[in-house]
Enzyme design. Structure first.
Site, PDB file in Angstrom:
ATOM      1  N   SER A 273       0.858  -1.191   0.000  1.00  0.00           N
ATOM      2  CA  SER A 273       0.000   0.000   0.000  1.00  0.00           C
ATOM      3  C   SER A 273       0.893   1.239   0.000  1.00  0.00           C
ATOM      4  O   SER A 273       2.110   1.155   0.229  1.00  0.00           O
ATOM      5  CB  SER A 273      -0.867   0.004   1.259  1.00  0.00           C
ATOM      6  OG  SER A 273      -0.018   0.179   2.401  1.00  0.00           O
TER       7      SER A 273
ATOM      8  N   GLY B 131     -10.389  -3.491   7.812  1.00  0.00           N
ATOM      9  CA  GLY B 131     -10.173  -3.405   9.248  1.00  0.00           C
ATOM     10  C   GLY B 131     -10.810  -4.523  10.052  1.00  0.00           C
ATOM     11  O   GLY B 131     -11.287  -5.522   9.502  1.00  0.00           O
TER      12      GLY B 131
ATOM     13  N   ASP C 258      -1.450  -1.911  -3.877  1.00  0.00           N
ATOM     14  CA  ASP C 258      -2.800  -1.947  -3.307  1.00  0.00           C
ATOM     15  C   ASP C 258      -3.328  -0.524  -3.131  1.00  0.00           C
ATOM     16  O   ASP C 258      -2.641   0.347  -2.630  1.00  0.00           O
ATOM     17  CB  ASP C 258      -2.723  -2.656  -1.933  1.00  0.00           C
ATOM     18  CG  ASP C 258      -4.076  -2.975  -1.352  1.00  0.00           C
ATOM     19  OD1 ASP C 258      -4.180  -3.017  -0.109  1.00  0.00           O
ATOM     20  OD2 ASP C 258      -5.024  -3.162  -2.141  1.00  0.00           O
TER      21      ASP C 258
ATOM     22  N   ALA D   2     -11.365  -8.730   3.270  1.00  0.00           N
ATOM     23  CA  ALA D   2     -11.754 -10.144   3.371  1.00  0.00           C
ATOM     24  C   ALA D   2     -11.126 -10.866   4.566  1.00  0.00           C
ATOM     25  O   ALA D   2     -11.199 -12.096   4.645  1.00  0.00           O
ATOM     26  CB  ALA D   2     -11.402 -10.872   2.082  1.00  0.00           C
TER      27      ALA D   2
ATOM     28  N   ASP E  51      -5.140  -8.426   5.094  1.00  0.00           N
ATOM     29  CA  ASP E  51      -4.155  -7.600   5.794  1.00  0.00           C
ATOM     30  C   ASP E  51      -4.396  -7.695   7.308  1.00  0.00           C
ATOM     31  O   ASP E  51      -3.493  -8.023   8.070  1.00  0.00           O
ATOM     32  CB  ASP E  51      -4.284  -6.140   5.323  1.00  0.00           C
ATOM     33  CG  ASP E  51      -3.163  -5.261   5.867  1.00  0.00           C
ATOM     34  OD1 ASP E  51      -3.234  -4.031   5.699  1.00  0.00           O
ATOM     35  OD2 ASP E  51      -2.226  -5.809   6.473  1.00  0.00           O
TER      36      ASP E  51
END
Ligand SMILES: O=C(COP(=O)(O)O)NO
Ligand SMILES: [Ca+2]
Ligand code: NA
Ligand SMILES: [Zn+2]
Length: 307
Positions: A49, A180, A81, A212, A255
């Site tokens: 990211s 999150g 990302d 996810a 993540d």
């Protein structure tokens, strides 16, 4: 080798499974993920990211991923990302990434199309594939009425037009997930009718599921037991992820489960070993937890082991 996700997604689509896209920020996280991929002989998407680029510096992440490829020989995608604009996508394409996401989902439809086309043109010329996003991931289910919330989900008809007009290689869809650790206030629910419709209207076209993470209870409990405080954390049940993987979803983004695996293990190690102060001990414990968690996801959820 360093690969694009083109073939990976074709095989995943035909095979009814999905490839894991894991966010990376440092050496131990990368090593944990890649060790798991090695043991399960699975393709991997390592995604970076903007925040990761700021935290670790692009060159460190690029070299760590190169090291992972040299060390394991696995097919690995280096993916940006949530690229916010053309510039960061261009920088990553120029930096040797094999895939970039341009996240234009916060813009109006036509603007999203315009910026996505711009990135697709630049990336495709250089053999790089592009992921875009249509629809907004739901925030926490606060006082937003369901109908309003649904309005932010991906519209199947718009998705067809979006893909045709942009030439994008994969599309992130909004069907009820969010980023999150606090994804659902009530019972977890995804809009599978919507996913079914999008899959039917875009046969063979790779879809991506963001937000996810399952927010694995074992790590939430461990975090809370050893000094953390993340009450009410809740994610996507693994049965739902498996169902999505059997449909048009070819890439599943994880993540938060990595963060929880690392954090729970570091907290536990430090609590149980108060006299220890060697970072290799607690970072090593985190790395091991990440490896086991990723192995579990590859084998029992994604289904990309041995592919
Ligand atoms: O979509 C994600 C990660 O989502 P999670 O917070 O559920 O791991 N990254 O782009
Ligand atoms: Ca977005
Ligand atoms: Na699939
Ligand atoms: Zn995301």
């Amino acid at each position: 080798p360093l690969v694009t996700s083109k073939e990976m997604f074709q095989k995943a689509y035909e095979g009814g499974y999905a490839v894991g896209a894991f966010n990376v920020n440092n050496m131990e996280i990368i090593q944990g993920i890649v060790e798991a991929g090695k043991e399960e002989n699975a393709p991997l998407i390592l995604q970076v990211s903007a925040g990761a680029r700021k935290y670790a510096k692009p060159v460190y992440l690029r070299k760590l991923v190169e090291a992972a490829i040299e060390d394991t020989g696995l097919p690995i995608v280096l993916h940006l990302d949530h690229g916010e604009n053309f510039e960061i996508c261009k920088a990553c394409v120029d930096d040797g990434f094999t895939s970039v996401m341009i996240d234009g989902s916060k813009h109006p439809f036509e603007e999203n199309i315009a910026i996505t086309k711009q990135v697709v043109e630049y990336a495709h010329e250089r053999g790089v594939v592009v992921e875009a996003e249509l629809g907004k991931l739901a925030g926490i289910e606060d006082n937003v009425k369901v109908t309003e919330r649904e309005a932010t989900f991906t519209d199947p008809d718009q998705a067809v037009e979006f893909v045709e007009r942009t030439g994008v290689d994969s599309l992130a869809v909004a069907i009820g997930t969010s980023h999150g650790a606090y994804k659902f206030k009530g019972e977890p629910k995804l809009d599978f009718e919507r996913l079914e419709k999008i899959t039917k209207m875009l046969p063979g076209f790779p879809l991506v599921l963001h937000g996810a993470s399952t927010v694995l209870p074992e790590f939430v409990e461990s975090c809370n037991k050893y000094g953390g405080s993340i009450p009410g954390a809740k994610g996507v049940p693994e049965e739902m992820l498996k169902k999505a993987a059997g449909m048009g979803v070819c890439k599943i983004n994880i993540d938060t489960d990595l963060r929880l695996a690392m954090t729970a293990s570091v907290r536990k190690y430090l609590a149980e070993n108060p006299s220890e102060f060697d970072p290799r001990k607690y970072l090593g414990a985190g790395r091991d937890a990440i490896k086991e968690m990723v192995r579990h996801k590859i084998k029992n959820v994604l289904g990309c082991n041995g592919k």
